[in-house]
Scaffold this active site. Structure first.
Site, PDB file in Angstrom:
ATOM      1  N   HIS B  82       0.988  -1.209   0.077  1.00  0.00           N
ATOM      2  CA  HIS B  82       0.208   0.215  -0.046  1.00  0.00           C
ATOM      3  C   HIS B  82       0.898   1.312   0.097  1.00  0.00           C
ATOM      4  CE1 HIS B  82      -2.829   3.202   1.269  1.00  0.00           C
ATOM      5  NE2 HIS B  82      -2.067   3.326   2.222  1.00  0.00           N
ATOM      6  N   ASP B 111       6.763  22.790 -25.184  1.00  0.00           N
ATOM      7  CA  ASP B 111       6.777  21.234 -24.995  1.00  0.00           C
ATOM      8  C   ASP B 111       7.666  20.977 -23.784  1.00  0.00           C
ATOM      9  OD1 ASP B 111       6.554  18.488 -24.560  1.00  0.00           O
ATOM     10  OD2 ASP B 111       5.799  18.243 -26.730  1.00  0.00           O
ATOM     11  N   TRP B 147       7.447  -0.611   3.947  1.00  0.00           N
ATOM     12  CA  TRP B 147       7.857   0.266   2.861  1.00  0.00           C
ATOM     13  C   TRP B 147       9.429   0.713   3.242  1.00  0.00           C
ATOM     14  CZ3 TRP B 147       8.760   5.608   1.205  1.00  0.00           C
ATOM     15  CH2 TRP B 147       8.985   6.390   2.160  1.00  0.00           C
ATOM     16  N   SER B 174      12.774   6.264 -13.380  1.00  0.00           N
ATOM     17  CA  SER B 174      11.621   7.154 -13.993  1.00  0.00           C
ATOM     18  C   SER B 174      11.487   8.660 -13.199  1.00  0.00           C
ATOM     19  CB  SER B 174      10.501   6.244 -13.885  1.00  0.00           C
ATOM     20  OG  SER B 174       9.287   7.282 -13.920  1.00  0.00           O
ATOM     21  N   SER B 175      11.500   8.662 -11.918  1.00  0.00           N
ATOM     22  CA  SER B 175      11.420   9.873 -11.156  1.00  0.00           C
ATOM     23  C   SER B 175      12.710  10.643 -11.652  1.00  0.00           C
ATOM     24  CB  SER B 175      11.432   9.658  -9.610  1.00  0.00           C
ATOM     25  OG  SER B 175      10.407   8.946  -9.376  1.00  0.00           O
ATOM     26  N   HIS B 258      13.196  11.385   4.091  1.00  0.00           N
ATOM     27  CA  HIS B 258      12.681  12.876   4.439  1.00  0.00           C
ATOM     28  C   HIS B 258      12.514  13.863   3.237  1.00  0.00           C
ATOM     29  CE1 HIS B 258      10.517  14.790   7.274  1.00  0.00           C
ATOM     30  NE2 HIS B 258      10.743  15.974   6.915  1.00  0.00           N
ATOM     31  N   GLU B 260      11.912  12.835   0.311  1.00  0.00           N
ATOM     32  CA  GLU B 260      10.754  12.252  -0.421  1.00  0.00           C
ATOM     33  C   GLU B 260       9.449  12.962   0.282  1.00  0.00           C
ATOM     34  OE1 GLU B 260      10.566  10.095  -2.663  1.00  0.00           O
ATOM     35  OE2 GLU B 260       8.364   9.899  -2.561  1.00  0.00           O
ATOM     36  N   TYR B 262       8.962  15.758   1.392  1.00  0.00           N
ATOM     37  CA  TYR B 262       8.577  17.071   0.730  1.00  0.00           C
ATOM     38  C   TYR B 262       8.499  17.017  -0.788  1.00  0.00           C
ATOM     39  CZ  TYR B 262       9.236  18.928   5.432  1.00  0.00           C
ATOM     40  OH  TYR B 262       8.796  18.762   6.582  1.00  0.00           O
ATOM     41  N   SER B 273      -1.450  27.093  -4.092  1.00  0.00           N
ATOM     42  CA  SER B 273      -1.030  28.456  -4.183  1.00  0.00           C
ATOM     43  C   SER B 273      -1.457  28.961  -5.677  1.00  0.00           C
ATOM     44  CB  SER B 273       0.637  28.682  -4.313  1.00  0.00           C
ATOM     45  OG  SER B 273       1.220  28.048  -3.214  1.00  0.00           O
ATOM     46  N   HIS B 307      15.295  12.167  12.715  1.00  0.00           N
ATOM     47  CA  HIS B 307      14.006  12.157  13.658  1.00  0.00           C
ATOM     48  C   HIS B 307      13.159  11.085  13.381  1.00  0.00           C
ATOM     49  CE1 HIS B 307      11.717  14.921  10.656  1.00  0.00           C
ATOM     50  NE2 HIS B 307      11.456  13.765  10.234  1.00  0.00           N
ATOM     51  N   HIS B 308      13.326  10.175  12.259  1.00  0.00           N
ATOM     52  CA  HIS B 308      12.429   8.966  11.943  1.00  0.00           C
ATOM     53  C   HIS B 308      13.157   7.948  12.970  1.00  0.00           C
ATOM     54  CE1 HIS B 308      10.192  10.509   8.722  1.00  0.00           C
ATOM     55  NE2 HIS B 308      11.356  11.306   8.596  1.00  0.00           N
ATOM     56  N   THR B 333       6.928  26.434   7.055  1.00  0.00           N
ATOM     57  CA  THR B 333       5.804  25.840   6.782  1.00  0.00           C
ATOM     58  C   THR B 333       4.734  26.992   7.259  1.00  0.00           C
ATOM     59  OG1 THR B 333       6.988  23.654   7.147  1.00  0.00           O
ATOM     60  CG2 THR B 333       4.505  23.694   6.987  1.00  0.00           C
ATOM     61  N   LYS B 336       3.949  29.725   4.945  1.00  0.00           N
ATOM     62  CA  LYS B 336       3.299  29.401   3.796  1.00  0.00           C
ATOM     63  C   LYS B 336       1.612  29.581   4.230  1.00  0.00           C
ATOM     64  CE  LYS B 336       4.658  26.980   0.483  1.00  0.00           C
ATOM     65  NZ  LYS B 336       5.584  27.535  -0.463  1.00  0.00           N
ATOM     66  N   ARG B 455       1.873   0.431  15.495  1.00  0.00           N
ATOM     67  CA  ARG B 455       1.402   0.358  14.144  1.00  0.00           C
ATOM     68  C   ARG B 455       1.639  -1.179  13.504  1.00  0.00           C
ATOM     69  NH1 ARG B 455       5.801   4.022  10.923  1.00  0.00           N
ATOM     70  NH2 ARG B 455       4.788   3.332   9.010  1.00  0.00           N
TER      71      ARG B 455
END
Lengths: 285, 530, 48
Positions: B82, B111, B147, B174-175, B258, B260, B262, B273, B307-308, B333, B336, B455
């Site tokens: 998932h 293009d 994951w 690809s990314s 991390h 990722e 963002y 925006s 921090h993870h 943040t 924003k 979890r």
């Protein structure tokens, strides 16, 4: 909020019906759960100096966030009501930037964060201070059980999921989990420790990562193969405290609970002596 | 911000204009940014339901205590897949789709700079995702170690292991190719006069996202390559028995992971925006500070990763550093959020579906931001870590954050893409169903986590039963609400009230100067930016 | 199908100049990604 005494079994939750299932979202939206038991909504205060400190920090940051949220969401809600085109609001297209405003909403959060940091940092230093402990226990994680070793005492024991929980947790076991006392939170042999003693633990793992967690102690530390982590706890109130493995460790990750039985010092000494006796006999043979 | 002269209307009568090829081959061989954008978006929508079905299997099993439907191992495969599918197969491709469609039209380019690379970037995706999904049917099942792919557990994966690694490599390639394309397009293809600080904010957020991708994805690729060699070629990068270090993988993973986070949220910031000024009938408040805040977030994302990992046993100084750097993210943040609020302030607001999603984003993403700030406090994190509190936190930033951004963007630009207005009533119903059910699903998970539910467990102690049931009901409601979105999109593609070039009430940006639907080729002649 | 015509982002540059700049930037970024990939593996190998 008082946390329910962990030694007394909590009343068996009533069987949920479809009606209560459907009513719950509505009640949730009204802000009141069906049974307002605070221990199911918030972090436990716990029973150790560390857990009380962590709880206080948690509540502090929760209140700070709540106050900021009320102010911010209040301003948003006001904007959504007051500046509607349908109410004749005309856009002020000259309002495009304000250095003063940018400075204000940068500086105020900085001040709040500095305040938070000054609250959290000393707490962290105290939590990490494992000096002056009176005894050491080595915890080893296995797929899927815990081993507890009383260092320098020659006593060790394995602790795995209790048989009745283990029977009820099989797929389509036909046993109602609600009929099992402390379902998934009971072991065959708990860790026994003395009350009022600063206990240092060393933690490692034998196969994959695990994490030893007892919410009432605010202790969570990863068990890592090849590493020995350490931490400490001191429980003044005798009782039985329950937790679970908190790091995904394979298929039975959800089925390796942690149960700690805290007993008065004298009772612990007697228990330890009794555990040592058979071991001594076995060694003599 | 850009202001364009409206001269794009009469664009589609040059001789060198040819329409798309016919039939299936149009989509296989296309190098047109609009076609490729459509492919990305359709693909992401399909994967939303694939990943969503897995989420519903999870919530179905968690509806009641006890195991009723799946085995624990399959449950772990579902949580792992998932996440992988939603992150790499759904939300990232969705935003690349938006980038493909909108960036050339927003900067006045004909293009993307590298059209054939663009075709490759997309067509790798279905194969990579196909390989990933096929692992579920292999001997030993799909990856079930989460994951995050932490060793040593991930090395216990069966035959699926090398295929899952290969799929992650392909998705990463690809990314990276997409990111390279976006950077060179923005750097080299802007219309004359479109200086960097005149670019729409969506273009800015994507520029920063693309740099994050190039910095982060190779790190993940390196990490999983080392897992592969540990498993098959006798190395021991992460094996303690061979002198390696299992914690090092976690550092590598989160050094990717991390940024990722963002990578996923910044394009949503960009879309919001664009939407809020349009329906506030006011320019974006504090444009410059929005750009600088986005750049600061991008920078900070590289220095907060551990921090993870507060519970792995770091030195005290390390925990202090990562606690403080993580708290710092709240500042840009916050800037924003306050700028979006000020954009609405003294505006003239209307509440079409894109605006509803943007407002939903504003409220609910902010809740995810607050729980993120709580998680930054290291001592408290010892309690929150690896509980449902974390699950609630990151779903608040990913679902009503990133996904609402994508849905709002889809409604915002659908008339430009299809030439028809979507059904506004159904769109609003879709929004309200999504907004209500997303809260019913994820808000109770805060309670579960605080009360002590870890979890990634397929079964739980009975005191957690009530809130799990509520959460499961919400999840099914949210899932079915998204079917309504599919219906709205199909209906809009097939017909509806013709859309004008501007679509909305005097919106800002070059994309609104071309007709709706946007012609196959736009801005062959560069527009003039005042 | 030929690549789409390109706009000069800086007035005065012709298409060939822009095309060259695009290719150069793209290769450079690709190289950067490869350097990160190899660099992280090498750094890990040295560390463990």
């Amino acid at each position: 909020m008082p946390h329910p005494n962990p030694t007394t079994p909590s009343p068996a939750p009533r069987r949920a019906t479809l009606a209560s299932a459907l009513a719950l979202p509505a009640l949730l939206l009204a802000g009141l759960p069906a049974r307002a038991d605070w221990s199911l909504l918030n972090m436990p205060v716990g029973v150790t100096p560390v857990s009380r400190e962590v709880y206080d920090l948690h509540m502090l940051i929760l209140w700070i966030c709540t106050i900021i949220a009320v102010a911010t969401f209040g301003a948003m809600a006001y904007a959504l009501v007051a500046f509607r085109k349908s109410k004749g609001a005309v856009a002020d297209t000259n309002m495009t930037h304000s250095t003063a405003a940018e400075i204000i909403w940068t500086v105020i959060p900085v001040v709040i964060l500095v305040f938070m940091a000054f609250q959290a940092a000393p707490a962290l230093i105290r939590i990490e201070d494992t000096r002056n402990s009176e005894m050491t226990i080595k915890i080893t994680g296995y797929q899927w059980k815990w081993e507890y070793e009383y260092l320098n005492e020659g006593v060790s024991l394995f602790s795995s999921l209790a048989a009745d929980s283990n029977a009820a947790r099989r797929k389509n076991a036909g046993i109602d989990p609600r009929s099992v006392e402390n379902y998934l939170l009971e072991v065959d042999e708990p860790l026994v420790v003395p009350a009022g003693v600063k206990i240092r633990y060393l933690i490692t793992a034998n196969d994959v990562l695990h994490a030893w967690w007892v919410p009432d102690f605010a202790v969570k530390r990863d068990a890592i193969p090849g590493y020995v982590n350490e931490g400490w706890f001191q429980v003044d109130e005798p009782g039985i405290y329950r937790g679970q493995c908190a790091e995904l460790c394979g298929k039975d990750h959800g089925f390796m609970p942690v149960v700690v039985k805290v007993v008065p010092k004298a009772e612990f000494d007697a228990w330890l002596a009794a555990r040592k006796a058979p071991a001594a006999v076995a060694a003599a043979n | 911000m850009s202001t364009a002269t409206t001269h794009g209307h009469a664009h589609d009568h040059h001789d060198d204009h040819h329409g798309p090829a016919k039939g299936l081959m149009r989509w296989v061989t296309t190098t047109n940014h609009k076609d490729i954008g459509t492919l990305y978006l359709v693909f992401a929508l399909v994967m939303l339901f694939v990943g969503g079905a897995m989420a519903l299997i999870i919530r179905l099993e968690l509806f009641q205590p006890g195991l009723q439907f799946v085995n624990p191992d399959f449950f772990n495969q579902m949580t792992t897949m998932h996440a992988l599918i939603m992150v790499f197969g759904m939300i990232m491709p969705a935003f690349v789709g938006f980038a493909n469609w909108m960036i050339p039209m927003m900067i006045g380019a004909p293009d993307m700079a590298l059209p054939r690379l663009n075709n490759w970037s997309f067509w790798i995706l279905p194969f990579a995702s196909g390989i990933l999904v096929s692992t579920l049917f292999m001997d030993g099942g799909g990856p079930a170690g989460g994951w995050t792919l932490y060793p040593p557990l991930v090395l216990q994966t069966g035959n699926a292991f090398p295929f899952a690694i290969f799929a992650v490599h392909l998705l990463g390639m690809s990314s990276i190719m997409g990111a390279i394309n976006i950077i060179v397009t923005i750097m080299n293809m802007r219309a004359p006069g479109m200086t960097l600080l005149k670019m729409p904010l969506f273009v800015w957020t994507w520029l920063i996202t693309a740099y994050l991708l190039i910095g982060a994805m190779p790190v993940l690729a390196g990490g999983v390559t080392m897992l592969l060699t540990d498993q098959f070629f006798g190395t021991s990068f992460f094996s303690a028995a061979g002198g390696g270090d299992p914690v090092l993988f976690q550092h590598i993973f989160w050094f990717f992971g991390h940024p990722e986070v963002y990578i996923i949220i910044l394009p949503a910031f960009g879309i919001v925006s664009q939407i809020i000024p349009t329906f506030s009938r006011k320019p974006l408040f504090g444009y410059d500070s929005m750009v600088y805040a986005t750049a600061s977030i991008g920078f900070l994302s590289y220095i907060v990763w551990a921090h993870h990992m507060f519970t792995v046993g770091m030195p005290l100084a390390g925990m202090m550093f990562f606690m403080l750097s993580t708290m710092l993210i709240a500042i840009p943040t916050g800037v924003k959020v306050f700028n979006w609020l000020s954009t609405m302030w003294r505006g003239s607001l209307t509440f079409e579906t894109p605006m509803l999603f943007a407002i939903g984003f504003l409220f609910l993403f902010t809740i995810g931001g607050f729980s993120g700030l709580m998680l930054a406090i290291t001592p408290a994190d010892f309690q929150y870590h690896d509980t449902y509190f974390v699950v609630a936190h990151f779903h608040y930033v990913l679902v009503p954050g990133a996904l609402f951004g994508a849905l709002g963007g889809a409604y915002y630009w659908l008339p430009k893409w299809t030439g028809h207005m979507y059904d506004e009533t159904l769109g609003k119903v879709h929004f309200w169903m999504s907004a209500i059910f997303v809260n019913v699903t994820f808000f109770p998970q805060h309670f579960l986590g605080l009360a002590g539910m870890p979890r990634r467990i397929p079964d739980y102690a009975t005191q957690f039963a009530d809130w799990n049931m509520v959460s499961s009901i919400g999840a099914f409601g949210f899932g079915f609400a998204q079917l309504l979105f599919v219906y709205v999109v199909i209906k809009c593609v097939r017909g509806g009230k013709p859309a004008t070039a501007e679509v909305w009430d005097n919106p800002e940006g070059l994309e609104w100067t071309v007709p709706s639907p946007a012609p196959y080729h736009t801005f062959d002649e560069a527009p003039v930016i005042k | 199908m030929a690549a789409a015509p390109r706009n000069p982002s800086r007035p005065g540059d012709d298409d060939a100049v822009v095309a060259r700049r695009i290719r150069r930037t793209a290769w450079l970024l690709g190289l950067l990604a490869v350097v990160f990939y190899v660099g992280f593996i090498a750094a890990t190998a040295l560390r463990s």
